[in-house]
Design a protein around this motif. Structure first.
Motif, mmCIF file in Angstrom:
data_model
loop_
_atom_site.group_PDB
_atom_site.id
_atom_site.type_symbol
_atom_site.label_atom_id
_atom_site.label_comp_id
_atom_site.label_asym_id
_atom_site.label_seq_id
_atom_site.Cartn_x
_atom_site.Cartn_y
_atom_site.Cartn_z
ATOM 1 N N GLY A 16 -28.583 -43.415 56.434
ATOM 2 C CA GLY A 16 -27.923 -43.331 55.565
ATOM 3 C C GLY A 16 -27.653 -43.058 54.383
ATOM 4 O O GLY A 16 -26.182 -42.150 54.558
ATOM 5 N N ALA A 17 -28.306 -42.631 53.532
ATOM 6 C CA ALA A 17 -28.080 -41.949 52.370
ATOM 7 C C ALA A 17 -27.719 -40.988 53.082
ATOM 8 O O ALA A 17 -26.897 -39.643 51.312
ATOM 9 N N VAL A 18 -28.370 -40.179 53.582
ATOM 10 C CA VAL A 18 -27.876 -38.622 53.757
ATOM 11 C C VAL A 18 -26.355 -38.901 54.343
ATOM 12 O O VAL A 18 -25.882 -37.552 54.102
ATOM 13 N N LEU A 19 -26.108 -39.604 55.397
ATOM 14 C CA LEU A 19 -24.446 -39.294 55.879
ATOM 15 C C LEU A 19 -23.553 -39.799 54.231
ATOM 16 O O LEU A 19 -22.377 -38.919 54.387
ATOM 17 N N VAL A 20 -24.485 -40.769 53.725
ATOM 18 C CA VAL A 20 -23.350 -40.770 52.320
ATOM 19 C C VAL A 20 -23.410 -39.848 51.287
ATOM 20 O O VAL A 20 -22.205 -39.057 51.072
ATOM 21 N N ALA A 21 -24.220 -39.327 51.213
ATOM 22 C CA ALA A 21 -24.582 -37.589 50.810
ATOM 23 C C ALA A 21 -23.886 -36.724 50.983
ATOM 24 O O ALA A 21 -22.956 -35.916 49.993
ATOM 25 N N LYS A 22 -23.789 -37.005 52.306
ATOM 26 C CA LYS A 22 -23.406 -35.806 53.257
ATOM 27 C C LYS A 22 -21.123 -35.441 52.853
ATOM 28 O O LYS A 22 -20.416 -34.611 52.490
ATOM 29 N N GLY A 23 -21.200 -37.300 53.031
ATOM 30 C CA GLY A 23 -19.552 -37.399 52.743
ATOM 31 C C GLY A 23 -19.028 -37.503 51.416
ATOM 32 O O GLY A 23 -18.083 -36.519 51.009
ATOM 33 N N TYR A 24 -20.283 -37.550 50.420
ATOM 34 C CA TYR A 24 -20.080 -36.818 48.736
ATOM 35 C C TYR A 24 -19.784 -35.630 48.582
ATOM 36 O O TYR A 24 -19.061 -34.914 47.768
ATOM 37 N N GLN A 25 -20.078 -35.109 49.330
ATOM 38 C CA GLN A 25 -20.538 -33.230 49.428
ATOM 39 C C GLN A 25 -19.333 -32.732 50.503
ATOM 40 O O GLN A 25 -18.550 -31.694 49.302
ATOM 41 N N ASN A 26 -18.967 -33.482 51.051
ATOM 42 C CA ASN A 26 -17.616 -33.126 51.355
ATOM 43 C C ASN A 26 -15.998 -33.427 50.388
ATOM 44 O O ASN A 26 -14.926 -32.705 50.070
ATOM 45 N N TRP A 27 -16.422 -34.240 50.167
ATOM 46 C CA TRP A 27 -15.426 -35.038 48.886
ATOM 47 C C TRP A 27 -15.175 -34.410 47.926
ATOM 48 O O TRP A 27 -14.172 -33.622 47.224
ATOM 49 N N GLN A 28 -16.697 -33.576 47.164
ATOM 50 C CA GLN A 28 -16.143 -32.897 46.114
ATOM 51 C C GLN A 28 -15.689 -31.523 46.607
ATOM 52 O O GLN A 28 -14.650 -30.445 45.830
ATOM 53 N N ALA A 29 -16.390 -30.979 47.994
ATOM 54 C CA ALA A 29 -15.153 -29.758 48.222
ATOM 55 C C ALA A 29 -13.620 -29.435 48.367
ATOM 56 O O ALA A 29 -13.486 -28.331 48.170
ATOM 57 N N SER A 30 -13.382 -30.452 48.879
ATOM 58 C CA SER A 30 -12.268 -31.094 49.375
ATOM 59 C C SER A 30 -11.593 -30.566 47.935
ATOM 60 O O SER A 30 -10.464 -30.218 47.692
ATOM 61 N N ARG A 31 -12.075 -32.093 47.014
ATOM 62 C CA ARG A 31 -11.558 -31.861 45.358
ATOM 63 C C ARG A 31 -11.279 -30.037 45.272
ATOM 64 O O ARG A 31 -10.476 -29.951 44.322
#
Length: 151
Positions: A16-31
Motif C-alpha cells: 500500500g505504501a509503495v502504491l501511494v508513493a507511486k501515485g504521488y510520484q505520478n502526480w508530481q510528474a504530471s504537475r
C-alpha cells in the motif's frame, strides 16, 4: 500462530505504501509537466481511427484525437494525441486545452483530466485501499482473532 499473523498485514502495508508513493510520484510528474509547458487553445480536427489487435483476440477499432493549435510565436501545429478515446468523446470542432513545449511544439498533448491525473489517481486510490485492508488485518490480528480464540 504468533508472529506469523502479522506478516501478511505487514506485507500489505508495504505494498500500500509503495502504491501511494507511486501515485504521488505520478502526480508530481504530471504537475511538473503542466508547470513547464505552454498552454494554447486547440480544436479537435478529427478522430483518427486505428485498428488494434492483440494476440489471439479479435481486432477492435480505437480512436486517437487529432488536434490543431497555434503556438505563442504564431506557428500552426497539428498533431495526433498519443491517448486513445472513444469515438464520441471528442467531436470535430471541440475546443480543448493543449500543453506543449516551446522548443518542441509537435510533442503536444491534450490536457484532459484522464491524460494528466488518472494514473496518479489509480495508484493512490489502490494504495489507500490496500493500506486500509492491511490496517484492518492488523487490528483483526491484534484484537479480533484473540477474542475468537478465547471462545
Amino acid at each position: 500462530m504468533g508472529i506469523f499473523r502479522y506478516i501478511v498485514p505487514f506485507i500489505l502495508l508495504c505494498i500500500g505504501a509503495v502504491l501511494v508513493a507511486k501515485g504521488y510520484q505520478n502526480w508530481q510528474a504530471s504537475r511538473a509537466l503542466v508547470n513547464s509547458s505552454l498552454v494554447a487553445e486547440g480544436t479537435i480536427v478529427r478522430n483518427a481511427p486505428f485498428m488494434s489487435s492483440r494476440a489471439g483476440k479479435t481486432s477492435s477499432l480505437i480512436y486517437f484525437p487529432e488536434a490543431k493549435f497555434t503556438t505563442a510565436d504564431g506557428r500552426n501545429i497539428q498533431f495526433i494525441s498519443s491517448i486513445t478515446s472513444k469515438a464520441d468523446h471528442y467531436k470535430p470542432g471541440d475546443k480543448v486545452t493543449i500543453y506543449y513545449k516551446a522548443d518542441n511544439p509537435e510533442d503536444a498533448f491534450i490536457g484532459s483530466f484522464g491524460h494528466l491525473w488518472s494514473v496518479a489517481l489509480i495508484f493512490a486510490a489502490s494504495g489507500i485501499i490496500v493500506t486500509l485492508f492491511a490496517l484492518w488485518f492488523f487490528w483483526k490480528a491484534r484484537v479480533g482473532w484473540k477474542n475468537e480464540e478465547n471462545e
